[in-house]
Motif scaffolding. Structure first.
Motif, PDB file in Angstrom:
ATOM      1  N   TYR A   1       6.576  34.846   9.743  1.00  0.00           N
ATOM      2  CA  TYR A   1       6.825  35.114  11.152  1.00  0.00           C
ATOM      3  C   TYR A   1       7.812  34.093  11.694  1.00  0.00           C
ATOM      4  CZ  TYR A   1       4.044  31.154  12.772  1.00  0.00           C
ATOM      5  OH  TYR A   1       3.584  29.894  13.028  1.00  0.00           O
ATOM      6  N   CYS A   2       8.350  34.395  12.879  1.00  0.00           N
ATOM      7  CA  CYS A   2       9.263  33.496  13.578  1.00  0.00           C
ATOM      8  C   CYS A   2       8.553  32.998  14.830  1.00  0.00           C
ATOM      9  CB  CYS A   2      10.546  34.235  13.936  1.00  0.00           C
ATOM     10  SG  CYS A   2      11.733  33.229  14.840  1.00  0.00           S
ATOM     11  N   ASN A   3       8.630  31.708  15.098  1.00  0.00           N
ATOM     12  CA  ASN A   3       7.946  31.123  16.243  1.00  0.00           C
ATOM     13  C   ASN A   3       8.673  31.416  17.549  1.00  0.00           C
ATOM     14  OD1 ASN A   3       5.830  29.721  17.338  1.00  0.00           O
ATOM     15  ND2 ASN A   3       6.814  27.727  17.148  1.00  0.00           N
ATOM     16  N   TRP A   4       9.924  31.892  17.482  1.00  0.00           N
ATOM     17  CA  TRP A   4      10.731  32.076  18.674  1.00  0.00           C
ATOM     18  C   TRP A   4      11.029  33.550  18.958  1.00  0.00           C
ATOM     19  CZ3 TRP A   4      15.818  33.883  19.163  1.00  0.00           C
ATOM     20  CH2 TRP A   4      16.389  33.702  20.423  1.00  0.00           C
ATOM     21  N   GLY A   5      11.244  34.357  17.941  1.00  0.00           N
ATOM     22  CA  GLY A   5      11.712  35.735  18.111  1.00  0.00           C
ATOM     23  C   GLY A   5      10.689  36.651  18.757  1.00  0.00           C
ATOM     24  N   SER A  13      10.277  39.848  18.075  1.00  0.00           N
ATOM     25  CA  SER A  13       9.703  40.834  17.158  1.00  0.00           C
ATOM     26  C   SER A  13       8.447  40.303  16.468  1.00  0.00           C
ATOM     27  CB  SER A  13      10.736  41.252  16.109  1.00  0.00           C
ATOM     28  OG  SER A  13      11.137  40.138  15.348  1.00  0.00           O
ATOM     29  N   SER A  14       8.181  38.994  16.546  1.00  0.00           N
ATOM     30  CA  SER A  14       7.004  38.395  15.913  1.00  0.00           C
ATOM     31  C   SER A  14       5.842  38.216  16.889  1.00  0.00           C
ATOM     32  CB  SER A  14       7.364  37.026  15.335  1.00  0.00           C
ATOM     33  OG  SER A  14       8.323  37.146  14.326  1.00  0.00           O
ATOM     34  N   LYS A  15       5.899  38.860  18.037  1.00  0.00           N
ATOM     35  CA  LYS A  15       4.879  38.664  19.071  1.00  0.00           C
ATOM     36  C   LYS A  15       3.483  39.056  18.579  1.00  0.00           C
ATOM     37  CE  LYS A  15       3.699  40.004  23.764  1.00  0.00           C
ATOM     38  NZ  LYS A  15       3.962  40.934  24.854  1.00  0.00           N
ATOM     39  N   GLY A  16       3.375  40.177  17.892  1.00  0.00           N
ATOM     40  CA  GLY A  16       2.078  40.637  17.397  1.00  0.00           C
ATOM     41  C   GLY A  16       1.480  39.683  16.373  1.00  0.00           C
ATOM     42  N   VAL A  17       2.298  39.139  15.490  1.00  0.00           N
ATOM     43  CA  VAL A  17       1.816  38.208  14.466  1.00  0.00           C
ATOM     44  C   VAL A  17       1.366  36.899  15.122  1.00  0.00           C
ATOM     45  CG1 VAL A  17       2.439  36.923  12.385  1.00  0.00           C
ATOM     46  CG2 VAL A  17       3.287  39.242  12.706  1.00  0.00           C
ATOM     47  N   ARG A  18       2.141  36.446  16.124  1.00  0.00           N
ATOM     48  CA  ARG A  18       1.753  35.218  16.834  1.00  0.00           C
ATOM     49  C   ARG A  18       0.436  35.392  17.574  1.00  0.00           C
ATOM     50  NH1 ARG A  18       7.386  34.906  18.196  1.00  0.00           N
ATOM     51  NH2 ARG A  18       6.880  35.737  20.254  1.00  0.00           N
ATOM     52  N   GLU A  19       0.183  36.583  18.123  1.00  0.00           N
ATOM     53  CA  GLU A  19      -1.094  36.855  18.805  1.00  0.00           C
ATOM     54  C   GLU A  19      -2.266  36.772  17.822  1.00  0.00           C
ATOM     55  OE1 GLU A  19      -0.940  40.578  20.808  1.00  0.00           O
ATOM     56  OE2 GLU A  19       0.701  39.972  22.126  1.00  0.00           O
ATOM     57  N   LYS A  22       6.214  29.990   8.462  1.00  0.00           N
ATOM     58  CA  LYS A  22       7.048  30.098   9.653  1.00  0.00           C
ATOM     59  C   LYS A  22       8.505  29.999   9.211  1.00  0.00           C
ATOM     60  CE  LYS A  22       7.318  26.695  12.627  1.00  0.00           C
ATOM     61  NZ  LYS A  22       7.013  25.739  13.708  1.00  0.00           N
ATOM     62  N   ARG A  23       9.278  31.055   9.474  1.00  0.00           N
ATOM     63  CA  ARG A  23      10.690  31.083   9.097  1.00  0.00           C
ATOM     64  C   ARG A  23      11.443  31.936  10.099  1.00  0.00           C
ATOM     65  NH1 ARG A  23      12.183  35.921   6.649  1.00  0.00           N
ATOM     66  NH2 ARG A  23      10.448  37.209   6.018  1.00  0.00           N
ATOM     67  N   GLN A  24      12.744  31.873  10.066  1.00  0.00           N
ATOM     68  CA  GLN A  24      13.564  32.656  10.981  1.00  0.00           C
ATOM     69  C   GLN A  24      13.672  34.088  10.484  1.00  0.00           C
ATOM     70  OE1 GLN A  24      17.311  30.671  11.269  1.00  0.00           O
ATOM     71  NE2 GLN A  24      16.522  29.074  12.628  1.00  0.00           N
ATOM     72  N   GLY A  25      13.856  35.003  11.417  1.00  0.00           N
ATOM     73  CA  GLY A  25      14.031  36.404  11.058  1.00  0.00           C
ATOM     74  C   GLY A  25      12.851  37.247  11.499  1.00  0.00           C
ATOM     75  N   HIS A  26      12.905  38.494  11.124  1.00  0.00           N
ATOM     76  CA  HIS A  26      11.849  39.425  11.503  1.00  0.00           C
ATOM     77  C   HIS A  26      10.586  39.160  10.684  1.00  0.00           C
ATOM     78  CE1 HIS A  26      14.418  41.698  14.137  1.00  0.00           C
ATOM     79  NE2 HIS A  26      15.306  41.897  13.169  1.00  0.00           N
ATOM     80  N   PRO A  27       9.426  39.460  11.259  1.00  0.00           N
ATOM     81  CA  PRO A  27       8.174  39.196  10.547  1.00  0.00           C
ATOM     82  C   PRO A  27       7.933  40.214   9.433  1.00  0.00           C
ATOM     83  CG  PRO A  27       7.687  40.281  12.608  1.00  0.00           C
ATOM     84  CD  PRO A  27       9.168  40.005  12.608  1.00  0.00           C
ATOM     85  N   SER A  28       7.236  39.764   8.413  1.00  0.00           N
ATOM     86  CA  SER A  28       6.862  40.648   7.315  1.00  0.00           C
ATOM     87  C   SER A  28       5.587  40.121   6.681  1.00  0.00           C
ATOM     88  CB  SER A  28       7.976  40.735   6.265  1.00  0.00           C
ATOM     89  OG  SER A  28       8.154  39.481   5.654  1.00  0.00           O
TER      90      SER A  28
END
Length: 140
Positions: free
Chosen positions: A30-34, A36-42, A65-71
């Motif tokens: 996941y990305c801590n800033w993007g 598109s990663s909102k669901g994973v951060r929740e 935690k890395r940059q880019g879209h979550p997977s």
């Protein structure tokens, strides 16, 4: 002359004896800033992934935690890896994907009505016209 048995190692079959879960590792990227990663951060904030890890003790969970879209990457016992993108998904949908693919075998999908899948050798053996003695072949 005594008859000796041919030594053969038994074939391990999942479900006979002890059950081994096919998926042994799940990596959540996941990305801590993007956005598109909102669901994973929740999921990470609420601790739902921790609860899932406690229920599935035979699966190793890794959060990266890395940059880019979550997977979510699933590692299976047959050396296959499935990378599932969870971009812009809600937290409940991400949990559904994790449950769905953690219960899968990791094998490629194919139609069962067209192929025969067996770990045993054929009872009748291999047959073709070339496996018959020349004298016994059908002559036209």
């Amino acid at each position: 002359m005594p008859v000796k048995a041919i030594p053969k190692v038994s074939v391990a079959r999942n479900g006979l004896g002890s059950y081994i879960v096919p998926c042994h590792k799940i990596r959540v990227n996941y990305c801590n800033w993007g956005g598109s990663s909102k669901g994973v951060r929740e999921i990470l904030k609420s601790g739902e992934l921790n609860q899932l890890g406690l229920t599935k003790k035979s699966i190793f969970f890794e959060v990266v935690k890395r940059q880019g879209h979550p997977s979510v990457e699933f590692y299976y016992n047959n050396d296959s890896v499935k990378d599932i993108p969870v971009k812009n998904m809600e937290a409940s949908d991400v949990l559904k994907k994790i449950n769905q693919f953690s219960q899968a075998s990791g094998a490629e999908l194919f139609k069962w009505n067209h192929k025969v899948l067996s770990t045993n050798e054929s009872v009748r053996g291999i047959w073709s016209p070339m496996h018959v003695a020349k004298n016994d072949r059908h002559k036209i």
